[in-house]
Design a protein around this motif. Structure first.
Motif, mmCIF file in Angstrom:
data_model
loop_
_atom_site.group_PDB
_atom_site.id
_atom_site.type_symbol
_atom_site.label_atom_id
_atom_site.label_comp_id
_atom_site.label_asym_id
_atom_site.label_seq_id
_atom_site.Cartn_x
_atom_site.Cartn_y
_atom_site.Cartn_z
ATOM 1 N N PHE A 154 0.830 -1.356 0.043
ATOM 2 C CA PHE A 154 -0.106 -0.162 0.002
ATOM 3 C C PHE A 154 0.946 1.196 -0.031
ATOM 4 O O PHE A 154 1.910 1.372 0.676
ATOM 5 C CB PHE A 154 -0.963 0.174 1.453
ATOM 6 C CG PHE A 154 -1.729 1.253 1.432
ATOM 7 C CD1 PHE A 154 -2.938 1.239 0.843
ATOM 8 C CD2 PHE A 154 -1.487 2.159 2.158
ATOM 9 C CE1 PHE A 154 -3.758 2.321 0.723
ATOM 10 C CE2 PHE A 154 -2.266 3.437 2.161
ATOM 11 C CZ PHE A 154 -3.256 3.363 1.446
ATOM 12 N N GLU A 156 0.503 5.369 0.192
ATOM 13 C CA GLU A 156 -0.226 6.549 0.461
ATOM 14 C C GLU A 156 -0.908 7.366 -0.436
ATOM 15 O O GLU A 156 -2.108 7.554 -0.368
ATOM 16 C CB GLU A 156 0.601 7.554 1.755
ATOM 17 C CG GLU A 156 0.538 6.946 2.890
ATOM 18 C CD GLU A 156 1.964 7.749 3.638
ATOM 19 O OE1 GLU A 156 2.056 8.916 3.403
ATOM 20 O OE2 GLU A 156 2.578 6.936 4.530
ATOM 21 N N SER A 157 -0.068 7.743 -1.411
ATOM 22 C CA SER A 157 -0.604 8.318 -2.490
ATOM 23 C C SER A 157 -1.267 7.674 -3.595
ATOM 24 O O SER A 157 -2.245 7.987 -4.187
ATOM 25 C CB SER A 157 0.232 9.315 -3.117
ATOM 26 O OG SER A 157 1.155 8.736 -3.655
ATOM 27 N N THR A 158 -0.812 6.259 -3.559
ATOM 28 C CA THR A 158 -1.444 5.604 -4.895
ATOM 29 C C THR A 158 -2.367 4.494 -4.465
ATOM 30 O O THR A 158 -3.192 4.163 -5.282
ATOM 31 C CB THR A 158 -0.192 4.668 -5.769
ATOM 32 O OG1 THR A 158 1.060 5.899 -5.794
ATOM 33 C CG2 THR A 158 -0.636 4.488 -7.179
ATOM 34 N N GLY A 159 -2.456 4.108 -3.200
ATOM 35 C CA GLY A 159 -3.248 3.348 -2.624
ATOM 36 C C GLY A 159 -2.778 1.917 -2.578
ATOM 37 O O GLY A 159 -1.690 1.659 -2.541
ATOM 38 N N TYR A 160 -3.902 0.892 -2.950
ATOM 39 C CA TYR A 160 -3.429 -0.472 -2.821
ATOM 40 C C TYR A 160 -2.694 -0.536 -4.349
ATOM 41 O O TYR A 160 -3.094 -0.258 -5.438
ATOM 42 C CB TYR A 160 -4.673 -1.334 -2.774
ATOM 43 C CG TYR A 160 -5.184 -1.294 -1.290
ATOM 44 C CD1 TYR A 160 -4.484 -2.024 -0.364
ATOM 45 C CD2 TYR A 160 -6.392 -0.385 -1.085
ATOM 46 C CE1 TYR A 160 -5.262 -1.895 0.961
ATOM 47 C CE2 TYR A 160 -6.669 -0.300 0.212
ATOM 48 C CZ TYR A 160 -6.160 -1.020 1.249
ATOM 49 O OH TYR A 160 -6.710 -0.958 2.561
ATOM 50 N N LEU A 161 -1.549 -1.348 -4.102
ATOM 51 C CA LEU A 161 -0.691 -1.505 -5.500
ATOM 52 C C LEU A 161 -0.960 -2.868 -6.086
ATOM 53 O O LEU A 161 -1.079 -3.850 -5.377
ATOM 54 C CB LEU A 161 0.882 -1.607 -5.173
ATOM 55 C CG LEU A 161 1.446 -0.331 -4.293
ATOM 56 C CD1 LEU A 161 2.823 -0.079 -3.774
ATOM 57 C CD2 LEU A 161 0.886 1.094 -5.112
ATOM 58 N N VAL A 168 -5.270 -0.120 -9.777
ATOM 59 C CA VAL A 168 -4.651 0.619 -8.640
ATOM 60 C C VAL A 168 -5.520 1.269 -7.883
ATOM 61 O O VAL A 168 -6.436 1.924 -8.362
ATOM 62 C CB VAL A 168 -3.416 1.154 -9.248
ATOM 63 C CG1 VAL A 168 -2.868 2.382 -8.260
ATOM 64 C CG2 VAL A 168 -2.255 0.242 -9.613
ATOM 65 N N GLY A 169 -5.216 1.790 -6.433
ATOM 66 C CA GLY A 169 -5.937 2.487 -5.698
ATOM 67 C C GLY A 169 -6.880 1.673 -4.833
ATOM 68 O O GLY A 169 -6.351 1.497 -3.850
ATOM 69 N N LEU A 226 -9.229 4.428 -8.940
ATOM 70 C CA LEU A 226 -8.130 5.363 -8.333
ATOM 71 C C LEU A 226 -8.845 6.788 -8.475
ATOM 72 O O LEU A 226 -9.398 7.393 -9.164
ATOM 73 C CB LEU A 226 -6.831 5.205 -9.022
ATOM 74 C CG LEU A 226 -5.756 6.270 -8.677
ATOM 75 C CD1 LEU A 226 -5.382 5.859 -7.036
ATOM 76 C CD2 LEU A 226 -4.531 6.192 -9.364
ATOM 77 N N GLY A 227 -8.812 7.490 -6.977
ATOM 78 C CA GLY A 227 -9.200 8.842 -7.207
ATOM 79 C C GLY A 227 -10.608 8.959 -6.831
ATOM 80 O O GLY A 227 -11.050 10.002 -6.082
#
Ligand SMILES: [Zn+2]
Ligand SMILES: [Zn+2]
Lengths: 353, 174
Positions: A154, A156-161, A168-169, A226-227
């Motif tokens: 994980f 912080e900025s991209t989330g779950y990888l 992603v995210g 994502l987002g």
């Protein structure tokens, strides 16, 4: 090969809100173990380790996982794996291409946890009717439980990888399987579905040689992971789903007003074919099941229910057919076996009444 | 026409899949069509994503003088290169994200319309992430206040941000 029992999954029970237009609601989250390559790049030892980490985390939480069965893909006969695919419980990838692939399957088959799929971990929940939020809660719950024992990749900025950037995210994919015969019959469907792709949703239907969507089944799912927070992704799809339901219902009402007798005739004819045909392709069966389903939903036909129709949708598929027949069948043999199994279930249902 | 699958038999089954208005046509022989039973509703975005990706990456890299250097970027952990990634469309491990970071961002933005996660956070990183998100929110608010010349409130916000940043640093050490 022995004739085996065909177990019903929870989504097939036909209960749930808006079950007359929504067959099932599905949610899955993708997760990976920190520090190990994604399955397609991982070595044999590494995928084995992933399996051990995840099954270990589940085993340590006995109470939460006591309704789960662990199935190792290497030990499962190909046919049984394919049945799981046909029941929408695992992906074709897990069944056929995974290394140290495994499945933790809850007894009611509403939750399936796939290990060493495209990602190390994929948690899926599938429920009957429109129950996206409930399905998310299920997936979320097991995600929390497993996270206690698995250090997730994980950021912080991209989330779950995840292995694929499209996941992603949140790693969240949610989808709704619709039965939309009236929108398709009245040719309103393309406009509607075209509009959906404009708002970031993926729409899938399968077309035969003509322009008709086989079985009138259409799946709508999110593309963006994502987002947007999970709740927003689910709220968006739920909102769109309600609109589709409303339009399908309006189209059904219009059809009913215009041509009630025709619709009833179409359903009863389909029912007659399902009960009497001797040779049947899966495409034909899908179309007939759709006609009967519409008749049932509109109160024009008796002798079936949604649970039976959902079950038939799966048992007409190749692996399930062979499981029920208790032997391997080639394509021609399956076309002969299909009506036999359909007839058997329709008769059993009649006796139950 | 020969079957696309086995390339032996004559193709006589034509299947059209339409995903988001994009047509994919399959020409198969009867045997392969049956084996495939294209009635499967795969859950995953199976529509030639790889191609989509390929195109996207090429486009963002085309004309860029850096493209050569970019394609040499390599993940120190799994050894996947950025060039390989652009062909496979799959990352190799979680460290690839750090290794390809600034090249991945535009791609993520093109796929998702955003490159910043705002959803669920694993419990073990929760407090830190929540902290940072709150900090980001306050900073945004601060800019707004400044823009609207509400300097008194801006000053208050600035103090809160400073305090939070200090907490975060100290929290990070412990
Ligand atoms: Zn072929
Ligand atoms: Zn890597």
């Amino acid at each position: 090969m022995k004739q085996a029992l065909f177990r019903l999954s929870r989504w097939m029970d036909g209960a749930g809100p808006d079950a007359d237009t929504v067959i099932s609601s599905r949610v899955r989250v993708a997760r990976n173990v920190r520090g190990l390559p994604f399955p397609y790049l991982a070595s044999d030892e590494q995928t084995a380790k992933v399996q051990q980490i995840i099954t270990g985390a589940a085993a340590e939480r006995k109470e939460a996982f006591n309704e789960f069965t662990l199935l190792l893909m290497e030990k499962l006969p190909p046919l049984e794996k394919q049945v799981l695919v046909e029941k929408h419980l695992i992906s074709p990838f897990l069944a056929r291409e995974s290394h140290h692939g495994a499945l933790l399957l809850r007894q009611d088959e509403a939750v399936s946890i796939m290990i060493n799929e495209e990602d190390h971990l994929r948690i899926q929940a599938i429920l009957p009717g429109l129950q996206l939020e409930e399905a998310w809660q299920e997936a979320d719950r097991y995600d929390d439980l497993l996270e206690e024992g698995v250090n997730y990749a994980f950021d912080e900025s991209t989330g779950y990888l995840t292995a694929c950037p499209t996941n992603v995210g949140t790693g969240l994919r949610v989808s709704v399987m619709f039965h939309l015969p009236a929108l398709i019959m009245t040719k309103q469907v393309n406009r509607l579905l075209g509009a959906l792709s404009q708002v970031g949703l993926a729409v899938r239907g399968i077309y035969g040689e003509g322009t008709e969507i086989i079985g009138n089944l259409v799946q709508v799912s999110n593309q963006i992971t994502l987002g947007q927070p999970e709740e927003e992704i689910i709220r968006n799809l739920s909102g769109v789903t309600r609109q589709i339901i409303a339009q399908e219902q309006a189209a059904r009402q219009a059809l009913l007003n215009d041509s009630r007798a025709r619709l009833a005739d179409r359903s009863w004819r389909a029912f007659g074919l399902l009960k009497n045909a001797q040779i049947m392709s899966s495409q034909e069966a899908m179309q007939l099941l759709s006609d009967v389903r519409l008749g049932f939903d509109l109160g024009l036909i008796k002798g079936v229910d949604r649970k039976l129709l959902n079950e038939l949708l799966v048992i007409i598929r190749p692996a399930s057919l062979q499981l029920l027949a208790g032997k391997e069948l080639n394509g021609d043999e399956r076309d002969l076996e299909r009506p036999v199994q359909i007839k058997r279930r329709l008769n059993q249902f009649k006796e139950q009444l | 026409m020969l079957c696309q699958e086995c390339r032996k038999e004559e193709a006589n089954v034509f299947i059209t899949k339409i995903i988001n208005g994009k047509k994919t046509e399959l020409q198969l022989c009867e045997r392969c069509a049956r084996a495939k039973e294209e009635l499967d509703f795969s859950f995953e975005p199976q529509f030639s994503l790889h191609n989509l990706f390929g195109g996207m990456l090429d486009e963002s890299m085309r004309g860029s003088r850096e493209s050569l250097r970019l394609s040499k970027a390599q993940c120190p952990t799994c050894a996947l290169t950025f060039a390989q990634f652009s062909q496979i469309g799959r990352l190799g491990c979680s460290d690839c994200f750090g290794a390809f970071g600034d090249k991945l961002q535009p791609l993520l933005r093109r796929i998702h319309g955003s490159a910043r996660h705002t959803g669920k956070v694993p419990r073990r990183s929760q407090s830190k992430v929540r902290f940072k998100r709150e900090l980001d929110r306050l900073k945004e608010e601060l800019q707004q206040k400044v823009r609207h010349e509400e300097f008194e409130q801006a000053a208050e916000l600035r103090d809160r941000i400073k305090a939070l940043e200090k907490d975060l640093q100290e929290g990070g050490k412990s």
